[in-house]
Design a protein around this motif. Structure first.
Motif, PDB file in Angstrom:
ATOM      1  N   THR A  53     -12.383 -10.037  -4.827  1.00  0.00           N
ATOM      2  CA  THR A  53     -11.449  -9.481  -5.813  1.00  0.00           C
ATOM      3  C   THR A  53     -10.902  -8.137  -5.362  1.00  0.00           C
ATOM      4  OG1 THR A  53     -12.639 -10.609  -7.600  1.00  0.00           O
ATOM      5  CG2 THR A  53     -11.209  -8.783  -8.212  1.00  0.00           C
ATOM      6  N   GLY A  54     -11.785  -7.246  -4.893  1.00  0.00           N
ATOM      7  CA  GLY A  54     -11.329  -5.937  -4.426  1.00  0.00           C
ATOM      8  C   GLY A  54     -10.434  -6.028  -3.214  1.00  0.00           C
ATOM      9  N   ALA A  55     -10.786  -6.896  -2.271  1.00  0.00           N
ATOM     10  CA  ALA A  55      -9.954  -7.043  -1.067  1.00  0.00           C
ATOM     11  C   ALA A  55      -8.585  -7.603  -1.411  1.00  0.00           C
ATOM     12  CB  ALA A  55     -10.668  -7.952  -0.070  1.00  0.00           C
ATOM     13  N   LEU A  56      -8.548  -8.554  -2.350  1.00  0.00           N
ATOM     14  CA  LEU A  56      -7.262  -9.121  -2.749  1.00  0.00           C
ATOM     15  C   LEU A  56      -6.420  -8.116  -3.523  1.00  0.00           C
ATOM     16  CD1 LEU A  56      -5.504 -11.677  -2.873  1.00  0.00           C
ATOM     17  CD2 LEU A  56      -6.685 -12.289  -4.993  1.00  0.00           C
ATOM     18  N   TYR A  57      -7.077  -7.290  -4.329  1.00  0.00           N
ATOM     19  CA  TYR A  57      -6.351  -6.324  -5.156  1.00  0.00           C
ATOM     20  C   TYR A  57      -5.667  -5.258  -4.309  1.00  0.00           C
ATOM     21  CZ  TYR A  57      -5.525  -2.822  -8.805  1.00  0.00           C
ATOM     22  OH  TYR A  57      -4.937  -1.910  -9.645  1.00  0.00           O
ATOM     23  N   LYS A  58      -6.321  -4.819  -3.240  1.00  0.00           N
ATOM     24  CA  LYS A  58      -5.770  -3.771  -2.372  1.00  0.00           C
ATOM     25  C   LYS A  58      -5.298  -4.319  -1.024  1.00  0.00           C
ATOM     26  CE  LYS A  58      -6.083   0.083  -4.688  1.00  0.00           C
ATOM     27  NZ  LYS A  58      -4.880   0.931  -4.954  1.00  0.00           N
ATOM     28  N   SER A  59      -5.019  -5.604  -0.980  1.00  0.00           N
ATOM     29  CA  SER A  59      -4.623  -6.209   0.299  1.00  0.00           C
ATOM     30  C   SER A  59      -3.280  -5.685   0.802  1.00  0.00           C
ATOM     31  CB  SER A  59      -4.570  -7.735   0.154  1.00  0.00           C
ATOM     32  OG  SER A  59      -3.629  -8.099  -0.853  1.00  0.00           O
ATOM     33  N   THR A  60      -2.385  -5.294  -0.079  1.00  0.00           N
ATOM     34  CA  THR A  60      -1.068  -4.806   0.354  1.00  0.00           C
ATOM     35  C   THR A  60      -1.091  -3.348   0.806  1.00  0.00           C
ATOM     36  OG1 THR A  60      -0.537  -4.224  -1.955  1.00  0.00           O
ATOM     37  CG2 THR A  60       0.109  -6.415  -1.187  1.00  0.00           C
ATOM     38  N   ALA A  61      -2.215  -2.642   0.546  1.00  0.00           N
ATOM     39  CA  ALA A  61      -2.287  -1.220   0.909  1.00  0.00           C
ATOM     40  C   ALA A  61      -2.836  -1.010   2.313  1.00  0.00           C
ATOM     41  CB  ALA A  61      -3.144  -0.468  -0.097  1.00  0.00           C
ATOM     42  N   GLY A  62      -3.331  -2.035   2.960  1.00  0.00           N
ATOM     43  CA  GLY A  62      -3.883  -1.897   4.306  1.00  0.00           C
ATOM     44  C   GLY A  62      -5.327  -2.342   4.352  1.00  0.00           C
ATOM     45  N   ALA A  63      -5.872  -2.368   5.574  1.00  0.00           N
ATOM     46  CA  ALA A  63      -7.230  -2.866   5.771  1.00  0.00           C
ATOM     47  C   ALA A  63      -8.274  -1.911   5.195  1.00  0.00           C
ATOM     48  CB  ALA A  63      -7.497  -3.089   7.259  1.00  0.00           C
ATOM     49  N   LYS A  64      -8.091  -0.601   5.427  1.00  0.00           N
ATOM     50  CA  LYS A  64      -9.094   0.355   4.961  1.00  0.00           C
ATOM     51  C   LYS A  64      -9.177   0.419   3.434  1.00  0.00           C
ATOM     52  CE  LYS A  64     -10.663   5.107   5.627  1.00  0.00           C
ATOM     53  NZ  LYS A  64     -10.415   6.410   6.311  1.00  0.00           N
ATOM     54  N   PRO A  65      -8.053   0.559   2.697  1.00  0.00           N
ATOM     55  CA  PRO A  65      -8.163   0.527   1.231  1.00  0.00           C
ATOM     56  C   PRO A  65      -8.731  -0.786   0.702  1.00  0.00           C
ATOM     57  CG  PRO A  65      -6.063   1.459   1.881  1.00  0.00           C
ATOM     58  CD  PRO A  65      -6.695   0.899   3.118  1.00  0.00           C
ATOM     59  N   ALA A  66      -8.396  -1.893   1.366  1.00  0.00           N
ATOM     60  CA  ALA A  66      -8.931  -3.178   0.926  1.00  0.00           C
ATOM     61  C   ALA A  66     -10.440  -3.233   1.122  1.00  0.00           C
ATOM     62  CB  ALA A  66      -8.259  -4.316   1.683  1.00  0.00           C
ATOM     63  N   LEU A  67     -10.926  -2.693   2.247  1.00  0.00           N
ATOM     64  CA  LEU A  67     -12.364  -2.670   2.494  1.00  0.00           C
ATOM     65  C   LEU A  67     -13.088  -1.764   1.496  1.00  0.00           C
ATOM     66  CD1 LEU A  67     -14.733  -3.513   4.283  1.00  0.00           C
ATOM     67  CD2 LEU A  67     -14.213  -1.560   5.779  1.00  0.00           C
ATOM     68  N   VAL A  68     -12.495  -0.612   1.195  1.00  0.00           N
ATOM     69  CA  VAL A  68     -13.107   0.296   0.215  1.00  0.00           C
ATOM     70  C   VAL A  68     -13.167  -0.357  -1.164  1.00  0.00           C
ATOM     71  CG1 VAL A  68     -12.818   2.495  -0.976  1.00  0.00           C
ATOM     72  CG2 VAL A  68     -12.448   2.363   1.497  1.00  0.00           C
ATOM     73  N   ALA A  69     -12.078  -0.979  -1.571  1.00  0.00           N
ATOM     74  CA  ALA A  69     -12.058  -1.642  -2.881  1.00  0.00           C
ATOM     75  C   ALA A  69     -13.039  -2.804  -2.930  1.00  0.00           C
ATOM     76  CB  ALA A  69     -10.643  -2.123  -3.187  1.00  0.00           C
TER      77      ALA A  69
END
Length: 211
Positions: A177-193
């Motif tokens: 869910t977190g990776a999908l939610y921040k997937s458009t912001a880049g790899a690092k934000p997606a990993l953090v989320a």
């Protein structure tokens, strides 16, 4: 001469009416157990029995709802009872949305109250607070509702595929869910989320089972 004739005719009519006899062929049939106004006033009769569905009991099977049926997956028995995917989706999404609105509203009140104004005016201050509340409240509420919607959908799919419900499945659903939610912001934000939401999902799953 006309007066005696009229009196004689009236007497004849009266005599005829006196001689008439009325016979009632069909006597009234008494109704046994009929409810009267006296019975209702004296509370001798239960008014609920007058309802069209009274005394039916369980004869209408389609009116009997199986509300007591819970989710039968292994590990699904937690402190918060659930009947399956529909309960988790509706209650989880609604709870997160309302909680997000409340937190966003508090954030907006704090932000609007501390924002500097060109002119110190109570009306301008209230307007600033309302603008902040509507901006922050809707943002946090919508974001939390979307996250809960996606998380419950993924979590239920994982549980159905694996045939059980546990903390590992909840953490995996949170990470996706977190990776999908921040997937458009880049790899690092997606990993953090993904890490953040996975941790929160794991804590929530553990608390539900341990309480």
């Amino acid at each position: 001469m006309a007066a005696p004739d009229s009196q004689d005719s009236q007497r004849t009519i009266q005599d005829d009416l006196r001689s008439v006899k009325f016979n009632q062929e069909n006597a009234a049939v008494p109704v046994e157990g009929a409810v009267t106004a006296n019975d209702i006033l004296l509370a001798a009769y239960d008014p609920t029995r007058l309802h069209p569905l009274a005394q039916l009991g369980d004869q209408l099977d389609y009116l009997v709802l199986d509300d007591a049926k819970k989710n039968e997956l292994p590990g699904a028995g937690t402190a918060i009872p659930s009947r399956g995917f529909s309960d988790d989706l509706c209650y989880g999404t609604g709870t997160m949305y309302l909680s997000g609105l409340a937190l966003g509203g508090l954030w907006g009140v704090s932000e609007g109250a501390r924002r500097p104004l060109a002119v110190s005016n109570m009306r301008l201050r209230i307007n600033s607070i309302l603008n902040s509340v509507t901006r922050r409240g809707t943002f946090i509420g919508n974001s939390a509702g979307v996250l809960a919607l996606v998380y419950n959908g993924i979590n239920s799919s994982i549980d159905s595929f694996r045939g059980k419900h546990d903390t590992a499945g909840s953490m995996a659903a949170g990470a996706l869910t977190g990776a999908l939610y921040k997937s458009t912001a880049g790899a690092k934000p997606a990993l953090v989320a993904a890490t953040l939401i996975s941790g929160l999902a794991g804590i929530w799953s553990y608390v539900k089972k341990s309480v």
